[in-house]
Design an enzyme around this catalytic site. Structure first.
Site, PDB file in Angstrom:
ATOM      1  N   ASP A  67       0.850  -1.187   0.000  1.00  0.00           N
ATOM      2  CA  ASP A  67       0.000   0.000   0.000  1.00  0.00           C
ATOM      3  C   ASP A  67       0.886   1.239   0.000  1.00  0.00           C
ATOM      4  O   ASP A  67       1.970   1.232   0.596  1.00  0.00           O
ATOM      5  CB  ASP A  67      -0.904   0.024   1.235  1.00  0.00           C
ATOM      6  CG  ASP A  67      -1.978  -1.050   1.190  1.00  0.00           C
ATOM      7  OD1 ASP A  67      -2.432  -1.385   0.089  1.00  0.00           O
ATOM      8  OD2 ASP A  67      -2.357  -1.542   2.262  1.00  0.00           O
ATOM      9  N   ASP A  88      -7.052  -1.373  -4.627  1.00  0.00           N
ATOM     10  CA  ASP A  88      -8.158  -0.994  -3.742  1.00  0.00           C
ATOM     11  C   ASP A  88      -9.025   0.069  -4.397  1.00  0.00           C
ATOM     12  O   ASP A  88     -10.254   0.042  -4.295  1.00  0.00           O
ATOM     13  CB  ASP A  88      -7.619  -0.450  -2.410  1.00  0.00           C
ATOM     14  CG  ASP A  88      -6.804  -1.457  -1.633  1.00  0.00           C
ATOM     15  OD1 ASP A  88      -7.057  -2.671  -1.773  1.00  0.00           O
ATOM     16  OD2 ASP A  88      -5.923  -1.044  -0.859  1.00  0.00           O
TER      17      ASP A  88
END
EC number: 3.4.23.36
Length: 203
Positions: A147, A181
């Site tokens: 991330d 995401d």
């Protein structure tokens, strides 16, 4: 060009972008490193997580990680089957692309979970090496999701009059996430906002 070919090109292009960004982060930054993109409200902040979108996790250690990875694989197969059905039924292009986004996001994070532990060294106190001598930091299906997108639009202490959290330090938006995401979130958002009529008619 057929709808199927357009969708395949769309998915491959988004997956390549997702993976190029993640591989660049892994091979240029250590866990916790960050740099500003636009002021203090958009930063690249490198973290890894064992779980779901936006850093959420499923408990149970390696067992939980395996369950989550298997669930992702089953979900991806289900979405792929449904995409094929939508194409055959000549569903609106917006619906097809929305499910394509969701599919692409799921596959993007599966790639991290399935393979990154095998092909990268860890990123703690060092920049990871691709295909390190002696193998990666984990096994198949036990890799960590990369991330990096961080949008701390507001940082400060909440007013004292707010119940429970008054006086606490607050960050909005706190979760760090990745492009995969984002694909899932955008796909779901488009379906809910623009294509509810399609599903109502299917019922």
């Amino acid at each position: 060009m057929s709808t199927r070919k357009k969708l395949i090109i769309f998915i491959i292009a988004l997956l390549v972008i997702d993976q190029v960004v993640k591989i660049w982060i892994k091979t240029h930054m250590m866990i916790g490193d960050e740099f500003s993109v636009f002021g203090n409200w958009f930063k690249i902040h490198f973290i890894e997580n064992n779980g779901m979108a936006f850093g959420m996790e499923l408990g149970g250690g390696k067992w939980g990680k395996t369950v989550l990875s298997v669930f992702r694989l089953v979900a991806v197969v289900g979405i792929a089957w449904y995409l094929g059905r939508l194409i055959k039924e000549k569903a609106p292009m917006g619906v097809i692309l929305s499910f394509g986004l969701i599919f692409c996001g799921a596959v993007g994070n599966i790639i991290d979970s399935a393979f990154y532990g095998m092909i990268f060294s860890d990123s703690y106190s060092q920049v990871a090496t691709l295909f390190p001598h002696g193998g990666g930091y984990s096994s198949f299906l036990h890799g960590k999701v990369v991330d990096m997108l961080y949008f701390p639009l507001y940082e400060g202490f909440l007013p004292q009059w707010i119940p429970i959290w008054g006086g606490d330090f607050f960050v909005f938006f706190r979760p760090v996430f990745n492009l995969a995401d984002s694909y899932i979130t955008i796909g779901v958002f488009i379906l809910l906002l623009f294509h509810r009529k399609f599903f109502a008619s299917k019922k």
